[in-house]
Design an enzyme around this catalytic site. Sequence first.
Site, short mmCIF file in Angstrom:
data_model
loop_
_atom_site.label_atom_id
_atom_site.label_comp_id
_atom_site.label_asym_id
_atom_site.label_seq_id
_atom_site.Cartn_x
_atom_site.Cartn_y
_atom_site.Cartn_z
N LYS A 211 0.90 -1.03 0.01
CA LYS A 211 -0.03 0.03 0.10
C LYS A 211 0.96 1.35 -0.16
O LYS A 211 1.46 1.54 0.93
CB LYS A 211 -0.81 0.00 1.23
CG LYS A 211 -1.71 1.29 1.43
CD LYS A 211 -2.75 1.54 0.22
CE LYS A 211 -3.78 2.38 0.55
NZ LYS A 211 -3.10 3.58 0.14
N ARG A 231 -8.43 10.38 -7.94
CA ARG A 231 -9.38 9.37 -7.35
C ARG A 231 -10.80 9.73 -7.48
O ARG A 231 -11.88 9.34 -7.34
CB ARG A 231 -8.97 8.79 -6.03
CG ARG A 231 -9.05 9.77 -4.88
CD ARG A 231 -8.71 9.11 -3.60
NE ARG A 231 -9.68 8.25 -3.23
CZ ARG A 231 -9.25 7.10 -2.53
NH1 ARG A 231 -8.19 6.87 -2.16
NH2 ARG A 231 -10.07 6.24 -2.02
N PHE A 299 -1.43 -1.30 -10.20
CA PHE A 299 -1.80 -2.27 -9.68
C PHE A 299 -2.65 -3.08 -10.24
O PHE A 299 -3.45 -4.13 -9.79
CB PHE A 299 -1.96 -2.28 -8.06
CG PHE A 299 -3.03 -0.88 -7.67
CD1 PHE A 299 -4.67 -1.01 -8.18
CD2 PHE A 299 -2.48 -0.07 -7.07
CE1 PHE A 299 -5.33 -0.04 -7.66
CE2 PHE A 299 -3.31 1.26 -6.80
CZ PHE A 299 -4.78 0.84 -6.98
N ARG A 370 -16.99 -0.52 -2.41
CA ARG A 370 -16.20 -1.14 -1.44
C ARG A 370 -16.56 -2.37 -1.03
O ARG A 370 -17.74 -2.40 -0.44
CB ARG A 370 -15.96 0.04 -0.30
CG ARG A 370 -14.90 -0.33 0.83
CD ARG A 370 -15.05 0.48 2.23
NE ARG A 370 -15.16 1.97 1.69
CZ ARG A 370 -14.16 2.67 1.46
NH1 ARG A 370 -12.86 2.18 1.78
NH2 ARG A 370 -14.08 3.76 1.35
N LYS A 376 -7.42 -3.46 3.05
CA LYS A 376 -6.22 -2.73 3.14
C LYS A 376 -5.62 -2.66 4.56
O LYS A 376 -6.84 -2.95 5.72
CB LYS A 376 -6.37 -1.06 2.84
CG LYS A 376 -7.35 -0.58 3.60
CD LYS A 376 -7.43 0.90 3.08
CE LYS A 376 -8.58 1.59 3.83
NZ LYS A 376 -8.63 3.01 3.17
#
Length: 511
Positions: A211, A231, A299, A370, A376
């Site tokens: 992360k 984002r 990623f 989500r 995370k």
Amino acid sequence: MLLDDLVATTTAVTATRSRLAKVDALADLLRRLEPDDVAHAVGFLIGRPRQGRVGVGYRSIGAITGDPAAEPTLTVADLDAFLDRLATTTGAGSDAVRSRDLTGLMAQATAGEQDFIARVLLGEVRTGALEGVLTDAIAAASGHPVALVRRAAMLSGDLGGTARLALTADEDALAAVGLVVGRPVLPMLAATAATPTDALSTTGTASVEYKLDGARIQVHRSGDDVRVFTRSLAEVTDRLPDVVAAVRALPVHDVILDGETLALDEAGAPRPFQQTMSRFGTMTDSATARETVLTPWFFDALHVDGRDLLDEPLAVRLAELERIAPALRVPGTVTDDAATAERVSAEALAAGQEGVVVKGIDSLYAAGRRGSSWIKVKPVHTYDLVVLACEWGSGRRQGWLSNLHLGALDPDGEFGEPGGYVMVGKTFKGLTDELLRWQTERFPQIETRRTAHTVYVEPVTVVEIAIDGVQSSTRYPGGVALRFARVKRYREDKRPEDADTIGTLRSLLRA
């Protein structure tokens, strides 16, 4: 439509805990809006007007004096046009012009409208009309299937535009909304876990990845045309030429990549987060910004040369990413072994990164959502701060004091009286029902003043707050704002003068 109608709806939505009632109220509002007002109204409802942040802070709002209007006359279009003027008023003398325009608008607004406008300007609209509820309302108002509306919103990255399309077009038009190179999509989000072992127990076999302590980016390339988005889907292409160059060098024609970018020091460790963010701000011509070189790390791959990958499992997407950009992949490993996941996490932290993200290897890319597919894991920093005020809650928290205004000790009086407190953020996260009840009973007993939505209190209550870090901010006088703050517990054993100082928090910018 009158702005007052929008304000009345937000009041009704805030006053109920029923999701169905929220959907009904919002659907009724959407049906009554003129087509040209739909996207603007949706932006206001979710606290993201199309102009973004326009540089109005607490001091500007607090400096406005005068009585509110007795009758509503402002329209939704008036507020949108006003934000346009603020966003484009720059240069010498602009502060005075913006202040005059803001005062003039507020003079035309009723008390309820003034409060709503202030919250829109400060990015503090919380009506319970989160995207999920509003998406259901769009479906109800238009008569289209909610799954179709949701997918169109995800792939377009524009809930307001989706609402207008849903209310003015047929299902075929909604179904035609797809992944388009050059148009950003809402990023997939991650849940949280305390340890990599806990995360792996949820995902099963997973890609355990660093992360990074950077800024989330989504990069679109078609031929030599490269566009970079944040984002929040704001375009920052012109501010990140090093990212553009790196992606332009990849052996592809069309691609959409998800990742992060950050500044590295001579040893390859991440520089302070704010150095990375200096390249994203409006002052990109500053010396710090000019000297900051950003390295992109990716990623995920959402599209490669005509092939959409959103509905392919992560294993397939990672294989494509490895094929086209092996040198730019975020470090990580695929494993089902808890010890291996813990080792990768330790390596990430030793490298100066935030922790790890554990991603189910069979998971699809759920744009804008989500879930438990991505988890995370990051260490937590805690600080003792002082409660300066508390806002009345909405939805399930209606009738309870909820959102805390948090202050750090200012021992030297740099921002006011010596020994006073300077605001560094807000949070309503981490509050249990027991704590909500306690706050609602306690804070009126130490109240100093109040507005329609906020109770200001004597600065005597210490609360332990967990944060992921701080960032530079022009919103608060102390120059820093908390990142992802949440309540751990109240510290009745501590005096307000024992709180952490603004200097301690500001030192995190250099940590």
